[in-house]
Design an enzyme around this catalytic site. Structure first.
Site, PDB file in Angstrom:
ATOM      1  N   LYS A  10       0.874  -1.164  -0.048  1.00 28.03           N
ATOM      2  CA  LYS A  10       0.025  -0.139  -0.156  1.00 28.03           C
ATOM      3  C   LYS A  10       0.828   1.101  -0.114  1.00 28.03           C
ATOM      4  CE  LYS A  10      -4.464  -0.386   0.583  1.00 28.03           C
ATOM      5  NZ  LYS A  10      -5.409  -0.810  -0.558  1.00 28.03           N
ATOM      6  N   THR A  57      -3.209  -5.861   0.352  1.00 26.13           N
ATOM      7  CA  THR A  57      -2.753  -4.478   0.513  1.00 26.13           C
ATOM      8  C   THR A  57      -3.380  -3.803   1.588  1.00 26.13           C
ATOM      9  OG1 THR A  57      -3.694  -3.590  -1.181  1.00 26.13           O
ATOM     10  CG2 THR A  57      -1.754  -4.198  -1.704  1.00 26.13           C
ATOM     11  N   ASP A  58      -4.860  -4.247   1.792  1.00 22.33           N
ATOM     12  CA  ASP A  58      -5.491  -3.571   2.605  1.00 22.33           C
ATOM     13  C   ASP A  58      -5.197  -4.116   4.199  1.00 22.33           C
ATOM     14  OD1 ASP A  58      -8.467  -3.795   4.575  1.00 22.33           O
ATOM     15  OD2 ASP A  58      -8.292  -1.995   2.886  1.00 22.33           O
ATOM     16  N   PHE A 159      30.842  31.204 -10.036  1.00 23.78           N
ATOM     17  CA  PHE A 159      31.292  29.998 -10.956  1.00 23.78           C
ATOM     18  C   PHE A 159      31.805  30.655 -12.114  1.00 23.78           C
ATOM     19  CE2 PHE A 159      30.724  25.725 -12.301  1.00 23.78           C
ATOM     20  CZ  PHE A 159      30.341  25.732 -13.677  1.00 23.78           C
ATOM     21  N   ARG A 176      26.465  35.616  -7.938  1.00 31.15           N
ATOM     22  CA  ARG A 176      25.429  35.224  -8.619  1.00 31.15           C
ATOM     23  C   ARG A 176      24.350  34.809  -7.642  1.00 31.15           C
ATOM     24  NH1 ARG A 176      26.290  29.059 -10.907  1.00 31.15           N
ATOM     25  NH2 ARG A 176      26.946  27.884  -9.135  1.00 31.15           N
ATOM     26  N   VAL A 227      27.989  24.544  -7.084  1.00 30.73           N
ATOM     27  CA  VAL A 227      27.245  23.637  -6.234  1.00 30.73           C
ATOM     28  C   VAL A 227      27.965  22.437  -5.858  1.00 30.73           C
ATOM     29  CG1 VAL A 227      25.096  22.316  -6.374  1.00 30.73           C
ATOM     30  CG2 VAL A 227      25.190  24.478  -7.586  1.00 30.73           C
ATOM     31  N   GLN A 228      28.824  21.852  -6.798  1.00 34.82           N
ATOM     32  CA  GLN A 228      29.654  20.498  -6.530  1.00 34.82           C
ATOM     33  C   GLN A 228      30.318  20.697  -5.268  1.00 34.82           C
ATOM     34  OE1 GLN A 228      28.995  22.052  -9.408  1.00 34.82           O
ATOM     35  NE2 GLN A 228      29.187  20.312 -11.006  1.00 34.82           N
ATOM     36  N   ASN A 254      20.107  22.992  -9.656  1.00 31.54           N
ATOM     37  CA  ASN A 254      20.625  24.539  -9.523  1.00 31.54           C
ATOM     38  C   ASN A 254      19.438  25.478 -10.379  1.00 31.54           C
ATOM     39  OD1 ASN A 254      22.030  26.928  -9.832  1.00 31.54           O
ATOM     40  ND2 ASN A 254      23.764  26.129 -10.747  1.00 31.54           N
ATOM     41  N   HIS A 256      18.103  28.380 -11.817  1.00 31.15           N
ATOM     42  CA  HIS A 256      18.749  29.639 -12.328  1.00 31.15           C
ATOM     43  C   HIS A 256      17.856  30.841 -12.349  1.00 31.15           C
ATOM     44  CE1 HIS A 256      21.563  26.983 -13.545  1.00 31.15           C
ATOM     45  NE2 HIS A 256      20.984  26.221 -14.398  1.00 31.15           N
TER      46      HIS A 256
HETATM   47  O1  AZA Z   1      27.535  25.260  -9.851  1.00 28.09           O
HETATM   48  C1  AZA Z   1      27.396  25.140 -10.923  1.00 28.09           C
HETATM   49  N1  AZA Z   1      27.938  23.947 -11.235  1.00 28.09           N
HETATM   50  C2  AZA Z   1      27.997  23.652 -12.608  1.00 28.09           C
HETATM   51  O2  AZA Z   1      28.234  22.552 -12.814  1.00 28.09           O
HETATM   52  C3  AZA Z   1      27.311  24.580 -13.660  1.00 28.09           C
HETATM   53  N2  AZA Z   1      27.259  24.462 -14.877  1.00 28.09           N
HETATM   54  N3  AZA Z   1      26.450  25.653 -15.282  1.00 28.09           N
HETATM   55  N4  AZA Z   1      26.294  26.466 -14.218  1.00 28.09           N
HETATM   56  C4  AZA Z   1      26.820  25.797 -13.094  1.00 28.09           C
HETATM   57  N5  AZA Z   1      26.794  26.037 -11.487  1.00 28.09           N
END
Ligand code: AZA
Length: 295
Positions: A10, A57-58, A159, A176, A227-228, A254, A256
């Site tokens: 369920k 499932t009940d 970035f 940014r 971000v990575q 991400n 934008h």
């Molecule tokens: O933080 C980011 N990582 C990325 O790999 C990326 N590619 N475009 N903008 C980005 N910003």
């Protein structure tokens, strides 16, 4: 043809449980949505219409409510362990239970600076989740998560230095907006029994609070180069804080926000350091994922 895999049960079972502290008159509430899918010697229900092996499932839905009555629903990791173990104990032909618990936020309302005894509000649409697999073969495998925690910073994100070639149009930036919906997971060591989960059960709430606080603090304070790199720092900190966690993962869109050139209107400056009005994008969005283990 042959049955390669099968699980059933369920989904979307909504559960609410209240705890009433008689001494203080304070009530606490938990609301969750549960999915419970069983595996085992159930092949003939698919291949031969043999329903004798089917726990309806009940009945699974009923069991979710009964176990919420019998056991604590907090932490969700413990409730999931009790629920899954029930099916192994009760039905010899069931060999695994795959359970997902999604806990929704009810924050206590503060009235005139005082916490109200029985009133709550939704202080965010992010949820605390647990994905559990309780099996005869492996024991109790738990993966905890924060899901849907939307965050934004208006600066403190850059970035630049990325690959530039005949496919590149993106400009480099040192300042940014960064916005994402946090999906963070942490995978625990395998627990052999429910008793092992119960032993030191505070670990689960402590890890959740730590993961949520580390996520918000690192997101806010890191001068993000990407971000990575920022998400990797979050993973390192959670691993450091939660000794029984073996693996931490993030999946971050991400989201934008594009600058809008308004110079066509009376020469308005609205790009680069003069940018104030932006166009938030619904898509496409970046999607950055990682999993970090103990070295
Ligand atoms: O933080 C980011 N990582 C990325 O790999 C990326 N590619 N475009 N903008 C980005 N910003």
């Amino acid at each position: 043809a042959r049955l390669a895999a099968a699980r059933y049960g369920k989904d979307n079972v909504r559960v609410y449980k209240v705890h009433k502290d008689e001494a203080t008159g304070t009530q606490s509430v938990t609301e969750m949505t549960v999915c419970c899918l069983l595996e085992g010697q159930i092949e003939t229900s698919y291949t031969e219409a043999d329903n004798s092996v089917v726990v309806a499932t009940d009945s699974i839905k009923n069991t979710i409510y009964i176990k919420a009555k019998e056991h604590p629903v907090n932490p969700p990791e413990l409730y999931a362990a009790h629920l899954g173990q029930h099916f192994l104990d009760k039905y010899p032909h069931i060999n695994a239970a795959n359970i997902k618990v999604i806990v929704h936020r009810w924050a206590r309302i503060n009235i005139d600076g005082k916490p109200h005894p029985h009133s709550f509000y939704r202080d965010g649409n992010d949820t605390r989740n647990v994905e559990a697999r309780i099996s005869r073969e492996a024991g109790i495998e738990l993966k905890s998560a924060i899901q849907g925690l939307s965050v934004l910073k208006s600066t403190g994100s850059a970035f630049h230095g990325f690959v530039r070639d005949e496919f590149t149009t993106l400009g480099e930036t040192w300042d940014r907006i960064l916005s994402t919906d946090v999906d963070a997971t942490w995978t625990w060591k395998t627990f052999p029994t429910v008793a092992a989960v119960e032993q030191g059960v505070d670990r689960f709430d402590q890890a959740f609070e730590a993961a949520r606080n580390i996520t918000l603090k690192t997101f806010a304070e890191d001068e993000s180069a990407s971000v990575q790199n920022t998400m990797y720092k979050m993973c390192e900190e959670i691993l450091e804080k939660a000794a029984e966690v073996e693996l931490v993962g993030y999946s971050l869109p991400n989201k934008h926000y594009f600058e809008i050139d308004l110079s066509w209107h009376k020469g308005y400056k609205n790009t680069g350091k003069d940018a104030e009005v932006y166009a938030p994008q619904s898509g496409p969005n970046g999607l950055i994922k990682c999993e970090v283990a103990r070295s």
